[in-house]
Scaffold this motif. Sequence first.
Motif, PDB file in Angstrom:
ATOM      1  N   ARG A  65      40.771 -25.155 -39.495  1.00  0.00           N
ATOM      2  CA  ARG A  65      42.195 -25.056 -39.235  1.00  0.00           C
ATOM      3  C   ARG A  65      42.694 -26.321 -38.554  1.00  0.00           C
ATOM      4  NH1 ARG A  65      43.636 -21.583 -35.492  1.00  0.00           N
ATOM      5  NH2 ARG A  65      41.574 -21.347 -34.548  1.00  0.00           N
ATOM      6  N   ILE A 114      45.025 -27.454 -35.884  1.00  0.00           N
ATOM      7  CA  ILE A 114      45.727 -26.813 -34.773  1.00  0.00           C
ATOM      8  C   ILE A 114      46.880 -27.670 -34.267  1.00  0.00           C
ATOM      9  CG2 ILE A 114      43.732 -25.454 -34.102  1.00  0.00           C
ATOM     10  CD1 ILE A 114      43.110 -27.504 -31.960  1.00  0.00           C
ATOM     11  N   LYS A 115      46.884 -28.933 -34.562  1.00  0.00           N
ATOM     12  CA  LYS A 115      48.045 -29.783 -34.251  1.00  0.00           C
ATOM     13  C   LYS A 115      48.271 -30.707 -35.443  1.00  0.00           C
ATOM     14  CE  LYS A 115      50.122 -32.889 -30.847  1.00  0.00           C
ATOM     15  NZ  LYS A 115      51.378 -32.140 -30.888  1.00  0.00           N
ATOM     16  N   GLN A 116      49.412 -30.512 -36.095  1.00  0.00           N
ATOM     17  CA  GLN A 116      49.706 -31.247 -37.311  1.00  0.00           C
ATOM     18  C   GLN A 116      50.451 -32.534 -37.003  1.00  0.00           C
ATOM     19  OE1 GLN A 116      51.851 -28.733 -39.962  1.00  0.00           O
ATOM     20  NE2 GLN A 116      50.271 -27.158 -40.067  1.00  0.00           N
ATOM     21  N   LYS A 122      44.738 -32.676 -35.014  1.00  0.00           N
ATOM     22  CA  LYS A 122      43.617 -32.024 -34.347  1.00  0.00           C
ATOM     23  C   LYS A 122      43.128 -30.871 -35.212  1.00  0.00           C
ATOM     24  CE  LYS A 122      44.598 -33.195 -29.558  1.00  0.00           C
ATOM     25  NZ  LYS A 122      44.827 -32.678 -28.184  1.00  0.00           N
ATOM     26  N   LYS A 130      40.152 -27.721 -35.894  1.00  0.00           N
ATOM     27  CA  LYS A 130      39.111 -26.830 -35.381  1.00  0.00           C
ATOM     28  C   LYS A 130      38.312 -26.321 -36.561  1.00  0.00           C
ATOM     29  CE  LYS A 130      38.409 -22.707 -32.547  1.00  0.00           C
ATOM     30  NZ  LYS A 130      39.076 -21.616 -31.782  1.00  0.00           N
TER      31      LYS A 130
END
Length: 1185
Positions: free
Chosen positions: A528, A530-532, A549, A551
């Motif tokens: 995933r 988590i920060k686009q 970022k 995960k």
Amino acid sequence: MQLKIMPKKKRLPAGRVALILFLCQMISALEVPLDPKLLEDLVQPPTITQQSPKDYIIDPRENIVIQCEAKGKPPPSFSWTRNGTHFDIDKDPLVTMKPGSGTLTINIMSEGKAETYEGVYQCTARNERGAAISNNIVVRPSRSPLWTKEKLEPITLRNGQSLVLPCRPPLGLPPPIIFWMDNSFQRLPQSERVSQGLNGDLYFSNVLPEDTREDYICYARFNHTQTIQQKQPISVKVISAKPNRERPPTFLTPEGNTSNKEELRGNVLSLECIAEGLPTPVIYWIKEDGTLPTNRTFYRNFKKTLQIIQVSEADSGNYQCIAKNALGAIHHTISVTVKAAPYWILAPQNLVLSPGEDGSLICRANGNPKPRISWLSNGVPIEIAPDDPSRKIDGDTIIFSNVQERSSAVYQCNASNEYGYLLANAFVNVLAEPPRILTSANTLYQVIANRPALLDCAFFGSPLPTIEWFKGAKGSALRDDIYVLHENGTLEIPVAQKDSTGTYTCVARNKLGMAKNEVHLEIKDPTRIIKQPEYAVVQRGSTVSFECKVKHDHTLTLTITWLKDNGELPSDGRFTVDKDHLEVADVRDSDGGAYTCVANTTLDMVSASAVLSVVAPTPTPAPIYDVPNPPFDLELTDQLDKSVQLSWTPGDDNNSPITKFIIEYEDAMHEAGLWRHQTEVSGMQTTAQLKLSPYVNYSFRVMAVNSLGRSLPSEPSEQYLTKAAEPDTNPTAVEGLGSEPDNLVITWKPLNGFESNGPGLQYKVSWLQKDGDDEWASVVVANVSKYIVSGTPTFVPYLIKVQALNDVGFAPEPAVVMGHSGEDLPMVAPGNVRVNVVNSTLAEVHWDPVPLKSIRGHLQGYRIYYWKAQEGSLKRNRRHIEKKILTFQGNKTHGMLPGLEPFSHYALNVRVVNGKGEGPASPDRVFNTPEGVPSAPSSLKIINPTLDSLTLEWDPPSRPNGILTEYTLKYQPINSTHELGPLVDLKIPANKTRWTLKNLNFSTRYKFYFYAQTAAGSGSQITEEAVTTVDEGAGKAMASRQVDIATQGWFIGLMCAVALLILILLIVCFIRRNKGGKYPVKEKEDAHADPEIQPMKEDDGTFGEYSDAEDHKPLKKGSRTPSDRTVKKEDSDDSLVDYGEGVNGQFNEDGSFIGQYSGKKEKEPAEGNESSEAPSPVNAMNSFV
């Protein structure tokens, strides 16, 4: 916990001790897997895998290759027959057989001729288990012969004549393709007038001068040999004289009125009609005994050719072509018969049996005529084949019982008729093999969580093994997961979870042994972002950074790649990638675009994008305040079943910050063109995670909002079709009502397309008789909102539920509603009906309620039928009596009957009412109403006036409402000033209809008040006036009767003339006054006023002393007629006396009118000299004139 393989894909809930279903031991079409592990010791009869076509036309310029490939264990050997006898290929040096194959190659390019090898070939593949044979392959070389030489004479004809240019191509193999061209190899134009027939001839319905040419050439193209043959040119000359006379159509082809056509099933049926005529005819087609098939019918050659593809026996019949022009029409009937070469209904399939088992081979074919079925064993007719005690022939079926290994063979089924044949090979392979698992041991499967997991277990054995699956140690539970078991042994976990991790064991068993194999499943966390990366707008020359970022599952290797506009990043030192950041220094205009972060593992991949916009550091212009520009560059990412991420680039905010974004969606599948609200997000966001519904074809658009308003919508995003799922909701408004006594009509409000969640929306309608012993009954329906259950008991409560389902599954369990089957008419009448007469016009009825079971429906209420009847004739006159009806809603047991007639004989009955109608009537109950006051006497006449007497005649009341006891007559004189004198009261016996008053004053007006009485009281009165005579010498003067001249035509005309004269005088006076002069006539009128018109007031033109009807001022002296209220009936057609007895109208409870319309009641006569009437405007007019 163990799982057994099922023959069909089927979901099984977890929690059962063993999930087992056997594949049938006798399996058709089973192929022995030729796995290398099995090939070493597993035998299989031969199977033909490839062969040349039955009708094999070869190119004589190339080598002949006749294919025959087969498989089997041990590998089969091959032999051939030619024209029914053995073909020894070793004796012909030009023929070779491909190694490991039966394919023949005949080398005719070096020497030999193709015609030498024409014939019928058949291949046989044989091993120790049997022999398979190929079709009969008819080998023929293609032929493209030349046209026979012929001398063609020029053709000369007149303008308008018809013409047929013959082609007659040489017979080739296969038949050639025909077309007409000129010397320049240009195709000749064709039209409704000029066209080529199916036989290649060129038809002219009528010729024109421009048809003249010397190079009409027919060409034949032989595709197989790639050659074209040419006919000698034909010369045509059309004389440009006056064209022939117009003529009706006649057919050039076919000839006569009828013809026949035969075609084989599956081919293309081509029917042709070409007509000549002037003007050019038009062709129409019909089928006499039916309609032409819409999806298989085509018209060619300007509708002169009718083609039906994939023709079947149903297309047989009479087809009619009609040629029509302005001068007439003709028709031709073609009788079409469709025959059929044999075609399979059920071809025989291979059988793999174990010793001692039973089985069968079935060979079923159809055709026209019906094909004959024959069997062969290993290529030999079964009648002469070696006997096998385990087989029995029964027409198109061979039945095997208690087979042994020697029963293995290849059987051939031949289905043939005069139009062709079918040949199928099917082997019976008797094997005794313990189970074998072909999947590699300890295979590791890694799956991302919430995705399907497929665990393989390929197997073989004879008898066919049973497959069982275990998780972990034998006997462990599978919790609540759902498993799907496939025919090939594969175990599917549709939605794998973390707890699905573990070791799974596949076990194959048959009576000869057991085999097992373990595989391992690991469930990994999904990757995933988590920060686009976020949308950025930077000035030229600055630095920008994007962050991404990620995960991921720590056991998987993660790779992050950055892309620009879906391509690699420029190889430029300004671009720096550091862990989860991308930095671009010294930004240039060319750096603008979409930057995508792609995160990869070995099992999954996710990505996110952001747009970089590069702007120039230009001077800030004067701000323009407006609504925002629409967003753009909409993109859908993270596309899951029930969610998607939408990102966009904001448009210019036009100097007013964007406060929010509005997202709308369109469902192109169910509501194309309709945009609905999806959600709203903050003006700081450029992405939104959107929740989706199943089976919706979404498009999204975004609008920006600032303090000045809303932007225009963005361009729609790409479409995204979500996966189908079970419906979330069930139909609403479920009801159950019967339309007939023996049915239950279940209705509901269907789901709309958006709510269906998938294709194939249907409804499962279930019903259960309440308090009954039956189980729930149900039916599945589609495209309806109603279902009728027949054969139900009458008015029985039912439990009803309607559940939605689609191709994916069922909606949640629906709520149960209560309904009732159809009502029927009540069976029982109300009992103990009692009547209590309240007064002369009102009665109260009581009854006992009907038992609910006897009502047989929803109780609507009780209905009372009542009617007036004469005593002693109640039953005799029932049909002619008008009945009145009162309905009392609900479960009432009493009701009031108003509006009854006094002193009357009534009858009534009571009926119960349900939704179906009325029940039977209760026994009639009769009652009598007491006396009431009577109506006014029907008439009152005054006759024979004398000096001192008047005679009164009258008719009794029309409604006495009882027994009349007496009449009361009151009268009083009226003096010349219309003042009333003393009132005289006189009682008259009830049996009288005439009375003479004596000792009256002569020449005096009297007013009379007359009414009848019963024991209940006095009735309504009738009034009249009359005058005694002046003296005896005046003769017998008739009593003066008031005439209402206001209704007389002459009076209305006179008054209109007077009004017109007054209007003219007023206009002239007004004109004179405006001129300052005085109108002389007016002066004379002022000096000599007519006393007769004094009642007319000068100022407003109204009549003097006219008052309201309620005034009681005396009439002025000189009024010669009484008030219009006392005008006698016979003197006025418009008198209110005609409408009744002077009483107010009354209405029944049901709205019917009782009594005649009447005027206002007369006031009681006044005592003394005061007048009781207001002056009539008619009297004033009489004084005026």
